[in-house]
Design a protein around this motif. Structure first.
Motif: not given
Lengths: 182, 182
Positions: B72-90
């Motif tokens: 939960s302590r990760a920054g907004m940029e890391a969270a955004e990138r993780a979300l977009l990595e999920h979208v790219a995988e799917r």
């Protein structure tokens, strides 16, 4: 479009707006709209593929009229307020099109209208630019983000109130990236 | 949920993700998902009301897993990138759920997940606040705006690319009100 077709379209739009004001969109049938507008089914389908598409078209035409009245030089705040005044006037129609989010065609029309307005805003104010934007993809993402954000905010507003235009305008402008507002 | 129900749910989620990777969502039937997951129809309907709802649930579970990994302590940029990595995988699954905008249940799940993340972000960083926000309504509007904006940006990205996570992360962060990023 010839004059007769235009008159028929105006009648269909008025009918779907009147019916959707008192009946949830999902319960409205093509037959009811045809009866109210006094047209036959074939005529309906020359204008729209279904009731949802006709309602989206009718709401889009109203937004166009609202925005045209403003003139293209009006500021972002005036444009936002004009859009929300339209939504408040049609709050029962929009709420009737939510299950629980806006029907896809109605949502798409709202997003399209806002995207169009934002592109025009950028054309008139070429000095406006997202601070981190480096190419046209970034600019299109910024337009999509602002349009999608505004529609999501309108959905929430409709759910909790849908009447107080002044406070919704303030809240949505506060949620908007400030470089849009320069 | 007991262990057997959890296993069945995992099988249903895996099946709908595998099938939606190669077949547009609108063409997928409950019967196909049941056959692939080796469950009967009654079992399917204990888990989801239709294929679209099951797919939304499966994608939501993947996003949860992605976000949980972050901490939960990760920054907004890391969270955004993780979300977009999920979208790219799917990306094929998401594209198959567009007609032309995302299927309502899939869109709603994405928006819900992002809203949840943003509320958590505000809880952890109480100093973050929209400059013009005066009450909780304004804050909820800001969350709805950012979540709806992100989903609309993802839809555009899927339409034109859906692969280049780095440039999409940059573009979406540039489109985000900067006070979120403090």
């Amino acid at each position: 479009m010839d004059a007769r077709t235009a008159r028929t379209r105006a009648r269909l739009r008025a009918s779907v707006l009147a019916l959707a004001d008192r009946t949830p969109l999902a319960e409205l049938t093509v037959a009811e709209v045809c009866a109210d507008a006094d047209v036959v089914r074939d005529t309906f389908y020359r204008h729209a593929s279904d009731v949802q598409a006709l309602l989206a078209d009718a709401l889009g035409a109203e937004i166009d009229a609202h925005i045209a009245e403003l003139g293209s030089r009006a500021g972002m705040e005036a444009a936002e307020r004009a859009l929300l005044e339209h939504v408040a006037e049609r709050a029962r129609v929009y709420r009737g099109a939510m299950r629980p989010t806006l029907a896809p065609a109605v949502r798409a029309t709202l997003e399209d209208e806002i995207r169009r307005g934002l592109r025009e805003w950028i054309r008139l104010h070429p000095e406006i630019d997202a601070p981190g934007a480096v190419d046209d993809f970034d600019r299109e993402i910024a337009v999509a983000y602002a349009a999608g954000g505004t529609v999501a905010a309108i959905e929430l507003w409709l759910r909790v109130d849908g009447e107080d235009v002044a406070s919704a305008t303030r809240a949505i402008l506060a949620a908007t990236p400030e470089w849009w507002l320069r």
